[in-house]
Design a protein around this motif. Structure first.
Motif, PDB file in Angstrom:
ATOM      1  N   ARG A   1      40.029  45.199  27.731  1.00 42.14           N
ATOM      2  CA  ARG A   1      38.602  44.525  27.934  1.00 42.14           C
ATOM      3  C   ARG A   1      37.678  45.632  28.244  1.00 42.14           C
ATOM      4  N   ARG A   2      36.293  45.091  28.352  1.00 42.27           N
ATOM      5  CA  ARG A   2      35.296  45.701  28.995  1.00 42.27           C
ATOM      6  C   ARG A   2      35.411  45.456  30.405  1.00 42.27           C
ATOM      7  N   GLY A   3      34.905  46.221  31.256  1.00 45.15           N
ATOM      8  CA  GLY A   3      34.449  45.749  32.541  1.00 45.15           C
ATOM      9  C   GLY A   3      33.787  47.062  33.436  1.00 45.15           C
TER      10      GLY A   3
ATOM     11  N   ILE B   1      38.260  49.331  29.335  1.00 44.50           N
ATOM     12  CA  ILE B   1      39.243  49.762  30.398  1.00 44.50           C
ATOM     13  C   ILE B   1      40.608  49.846  29.337  1.00 44.50           C
TER      14      ILE B   1
ATOM     15  N   ILE C   1      36.785  45.640  40.799  1.00 44.44           N
ATOM     16  CA  ILE C   1      36.774  45.637  39.134  1.00 44.44           C
ATOM     17  C   ILE C   1      36.344  44.322  38.614  1.00 44.44           C
ATOM     18  N   ASP C   2      35.280  44.347  38.052  1.00 40.22           N
ATOM     19  CA  ASP C   2      34.711  43.059  37.438  1.00 40.22           C
ATOM     20  C   ASP C   2      34.706  43.216  36.112  1.00 40.22           C
ATOM     21  N   PRO C   3      35.659  42.384  35.387  1.00 42.04           N
ATOM     22  CA  PRO C   3      35.975  42.335  33.931  1.00 42.04           C
ATOM     23  C   PRO C   3      34.751  41.580  33.488  1.00 42.04           C
ATOM     24  N   GLU C   4      34.523  41.781  31.968  1.00 43.55           N
ATOM     25  CA  GLU C   4      33.592  41.037  31.301  1.00 43.55           C
ATOM     26  C   GLU C   4      34.300  39.812  30.655  1.00 43.55           C
TER      27      GLU C   4
ATOM     28  N   TYR D   1      43.347  44.112  33.175  1.00 44.95           N
ATOM     29  CA  TYR D   1      42.144  44.178  32.746  1.00 44.95           C
ATOM     30  C   TYR D   1      42.225  45.067  31.302  1.00 44.95           C
TER      31      TYR D   1
ATOM     32  N   THR E   1      44.960  48.773  36.501  1.00 38.51           N
ATOM     33  CA  THR E   1      44.190  48.032  35.639  1.00 38.51           C
ATOM     34  C   THR E   1      44.955  47.228  34.553  1.00 38.51           C
TER      35      THR E   1
END
Length: 131
Positions: free
Chosen positions: A46-48, A95, A127-130, A43, A40
């Motif tokens: 960051r939020r995700g 994350i 994984i989809d980061p905001e 990421y 990760t």
């Protein structure tokens, strides 16, 4: 940790069945305490959202309805289930570091009428980061 884990299916016992005759064809395979390490680094901080996914095409599976994968989390991920061609949210939040490490207990439920030779289930994570 191993990149691949071999498990041996067994026939489902009648007392484990949901109460219908489908249990006659039901098999299960279990893999306990599987360590998952996700890279990760891209990421971190960051939020995700992290999803566990099952490919739509599973080698050795003659019908996508013949497989259900469930897991019990031993950490920050959510427990859940998925079928071929689906993904399930297992984490939504910050994350924290370069690697996310969790342990999961997997259970693979199979309908033996639709299982051919060379069955191989390869769950994966998305994984989809905001923004």
């Amino acid at each position: 940790p191993k990149a691949r884990i071999d498990v041996a299916p067994r026939w489902l016992a009648e007392y484990e069945s949901p109460g219908n005759r489908d249990w006659l064809h039901a098999m299960v395979a279990e893999a306990a305490n599987v360590e998952v390490r996700l890279d990760t680094r891209a990421y971190a901080g960051r939020r995700g959202r992290i999803y566990l996914a099952i490919p739509a095409q599973v080698p050795g599976l003659l019908s996508p309805t013949a497989l259900r994968v469930t897991w019990l989390s031993r950490g920050v991920f959510a427990s859940g289930e998925a079928v071929p061609g689906s993904r399930t949210l297992v984490y939504d939040g910050a994350i924290a570091g370069p690697y996310t490490v969790v342990r999961l207990d997997f259970r693979f439920e199979l309908d033996s009428r639709y299982v051919g030779p060379g069955l191989r289930v390869d769950p994966y994570f998305e994984i989809d980061p905001e923004p």
